[in-house]
Scaffold this motif. Sequence first.
Motif, mmCIF file in Angstrom:
data_model
loop_
_atom_site.group_PDB
_atom_site.id
_atom_site.type_symbol
_atom_site.label_atom_id
_atom_site.label_comp_id
_atom_site.label_asym_id
_atom_site.label_seq_id
_atom_site.Cartn_x
_atom_site.Cartn_y
_atom_site.Cartn_z
ATOM 1 N N PRO A 81 8.921 22.447 -8.729
ATOM 2 C CA PRO A 81 8.404 21.209 -8.902
ATOM 3 C C PRO A 81 9.258 20.276 -9.284
ATOM 4 N N GLN A 82 10.171 20.299 -10.012
ATOM 5 C CA GLN A 82 11.199 19.427 -10.358
ATOM 6 C C GLN A 82 11.733 18.719 -8.909
ATOM 7 N N LYS A 83 12.083 19.670 -8.018
ATOM 8 C CA LYS A 83 12.674 19.031 -6.560
ATOM 9 C C LYS A 83 11.688 18.166 -6.088
ATOM 10 N N GLU A 84 10.242 18.713 -6.038
ATOM 11 C CA GLU A 84 9.311 17.686 -5.331
ATOM 12 C C GLU A 84 9.130 16.439 -5.868
ATOM 13 N N PHE A 85 9.176 16.615 -7.380
ATOM 14 C CA PHE A 85 9.210 15.272 -8.046
ATOM 15 C C PHE A 85 10.235 14.350 -8.003
ATOM 16 N N GLN A 86 11.529 14.864 -7.987
ATOM 17 C CA GLN A 86 12.620 13.950 -7.494
ATOM 18 C C GLN A 86 12.840 13.621 -6.125
ATOM 19 N N SER A 87 12.343 14.487 -5.338
ATOM 20 C CA SER A 87 12.246 13.836 -3.940
ATOM 21 C C SER A 87 11.483 12.617 -4.027
ATOM 22 N N CYS A 88 9.856 12.922 -4.581
ATOM 23 C CA CYS A 88 8.932 11.487 -4.368
ATOM 24 C C CYS A 88 9.724 10.318 -5.228
ATOM 25 N N LEU A 89 10.284 10.538 -6.337
ATOM 26 C CA LEU A 89 11.004 9.467 -7.067
ATOM 27 C C LEU A 89 12.056 8.846 -6.284
ATOM 28 N N SER A 90 12.589 9.445 -5.538
ATOM 29 C CA SER A 90 13.679 9.006 -4.541
ATOM 30 C C SER A 90 13.204 8.144 -3.614
ATOM 31 N N LYS A 91 12.159 8.632 -3.090
ATOM 32 C CA LYS A 91 11.251 7.879 -1.955
ATOM 33 C C LYS A 91 10.742 6.596 -2.670
ATOM 34 N N LEU A 92 10.330 6.574 -3.681
ATOM 35 C CA LEU A 92 9.703 5.371 -4.504
ATOM 36 C C LEU A 92 10.909 4.352 -4.416
ATOM 37 N N ASN A 93 12.093 4.759 -5.081
ATOM 38 C CA ASN A 93 13.078 3.976 -5.147
ATOM 39 C C ASN A 93 13.590 3.317 -3.564
ATOM 40 N N LYS A 94 13.626 4.024 -2.620
ATOM 41 C CA LYS A 94 13.907 3.635 -1.390
ATOM 42 C C LYS A 94 12.919 2.349 -0.898
ATOM 43 N N ASN A 103 0.870 -1.122 0.031
ATOM 44 C CA ASN A 103 -0.090 -0.067 0.002
ATOM 45 C C ASN A 103 0.835 1.274 -0.032
ATOM 46 N N SER A 104 1.966 1.320 0.707
ATOM 47 C CA SER A 104 3.082 2.308 0.799
ATOM 48 C C SER A 104 3.510 2.687 -0.647
ATOM 49 N N ILE A 105 3.841 1.611 -1.110
ATOM 50 C CA ILE A 105 4.338 1.687 -2.835
ATOM 51 C C ILE A 105 3.369 2.323 -3.684
ATOM 52 N N LEU A 106 2.250 1.824 -3.246
ATOM 53 C CA LEU A 106 0.973 2.347 -4.314
ATOM 54 C C LEU A 106 0.582 3.937 -4.032
ATOM 55 N N ASN A 107 0.787 4.143 -2.772
ATOM 56 C CA ASN A 107 0.383 5.592 -2.357
ATOM 57 C C ASN A 107 1.319 6.515 -2.859
ATOM 58 N N THR A 108 2.814 6.046 -2.820
ATOM 59 C CA THR A 108 3.930 6.885 -3.436
ATOM 60 C C THR A 108 3.938 6.979 -5.053
ATOM 61 N N CYS A 109 3.484 5.833 -5.580
ATOM 62 C CA CYS A 109 3.246 5.953 -7.082
ATOM 63 C C CYS A 109 2.105 6.966 -7.492
ATOM 64 N N LEU A 110 1.246 6.927 -6.712
ATOM 65 C CA LEU A 110 -0.049 7.862 -7.206
ATOM 66 C C LEU A 110 0.321 9.230 -6.446
ATOM 67 N N ASP A 111 1.162 9.447 -5.610
ATOM 68 C CA ASP A 111 1.725 10.830 -5.433
ATOM 69 C C ASP A 111 2.781 11.252 -6.409
ATOM 70 N N LEU A 112 3.480 10.429 -6.988
ATOM 71 C CA LEU A 112 4.436 10.657 -7.914
ATOM 72 C C LEU A 112 3.765 10.806 -9.350
ATOM 73 N N LYS A 113 2.587 10.394 -9.378
ATOM 74 C CA LYS A 113 2.041 10.617 -10.889
ATOM 75 C C LYS A 113 1.270 12.184 -10.560
ATOM 76 N N LYS A 114 0.833 12.366 -9.277
ATOM 77 C CA LYS A 114 0.442 13.876 -9.338
ATOM 78 C C LYS A 114 1.238 14.836 -9.498
ATOM 79 N N LYS A 115 2.687 14.523 -8.751
ATOM 80 C CA LYS A 115 3.793 15.558 -8.998
ATOM 81 C C LYS A 115 4.158 15.732 -10.330
ATOM 82 N N GLN A 116 4.217 14.500 -10.888
ATOM 83 C CA GLN A 116 4.546 14.798 -12.439
ATOM 84 C C GLN A 116 3.636 15.622 -13.375
ATOM 85 N N ALA A 117 2.225 15.382 -13.105
ATOM 86 C CA ALA A 117 0.953 16.025 -13.898
ATOM 87 C C ALA A 117 1.374 17.584 -13.582
#
Length: 384
Positions: free
Chosen positions: A65-78, A2-16
């Motif tokens: 926005p790029q920093k927020e996206f990169q931060s979320c992407l880094s969180k997903l990788n971890k 669930n945490s991975i799914l939530n992070t993916c959804l958050d990443l999708k929002k940040k990208q948009a």
Amino acid sequence: MNSILNTCLDLKKKQAIMQDTQLDKLADFKLLLEKHKTLLANKSSPQQSLLQIQDNAKKLQFQKPQKEFQSCLSKLNKELDRKFKQDISVIYHPEAFAGKEELISRSLALHFIRQGQFELCDEFMDEAQIPVDNELRDTVEQLKTEFEQLYSILKQLEEKDLTLAIEWAASHYDELLKIGSALEFKLHCMKTIQLYQSVDALEAIRYIRLHTHKYGEKHLPEISKLTSAFGLSKALPPNRYADLFAEERWIDIRQEFQRDFCSLLKMSTESPLYTSVYVGTTALPVIMKLYTIMSSKRAEWSAQDELPVEIPLDEDLRYHSVFACPVSKEQATEENPPMMMICGHVICKESLQQLSKNIRSSTRFKCPYCPSESSVEQAIQVYF
């Protein structure tokens, strides 16, 4: 998970957000540059213009926005590294695709066509340096024509326009009949419901009489229910005919249309590449667990092209019925088919013959699973 799914959804929002805001900010920055270009042409102070441009660039906050996206992407990788600690490289065969580049290219090209990614398919074949006279390019061009038609019809169905779908089904009536499809009938039923909702019940009944008479013998109950709904749906409880007017019917008809369209092309509904990847990912946890157990026991699996465990698959992924003999534990083949004894138990032909040979004094032998006695002559071959 669930945490991975939530992070993916958050990443999708940040990208948009990043894509939307960056385009607007770039447009504003372009106008700003054009403005200062005009000012400089009128002999304005270059230093003053540069300071104003730098100040406005800071206010636009391009990097935020790029920093927020990169931060979320880094969180997903971890989270992925934390969740999937096992090294899956230990269970793959590095030589599995050696010398099969042409097959891989074909699978990818046909997958892109089946997904409606026609431009991507052309780009891929050019980058893969597939020769112009290669048979794959001819196949792709033929399928492109077919699938362009499919996706144009599916797009209309998504917009609840049945015109092209009904025309296609009518022109392929004989072929659809051979595969036992009722697609045209169902499309006419959908059109009838549309007329009932947009015009009136009388017009809907006229339509169903005109277009479904050839299906009367096979689909009389459905036709009766449909015509009854037009006259009684307002007098009866709302849920009495709710299934006829459900929005899910549009999803079902699109899926059925795609399935029958592919069937007439002698192709599966899903891309073989998609199916292979899906089955592989489904099997991955089981195979990893097996590897862990066998490694701890220092055991090896020596059989080729066969797994020592059964992989659970969805029903729609079971393309062929499989029978494993309960006596020999071997899978049935055309040469060694399943045979049913008079007691109803089924074993493979070779096991049946072996049981018969073990009984020297008689042709009859005892079933390995019940007290009944049988003979080879009494066994019947089973067809799945």
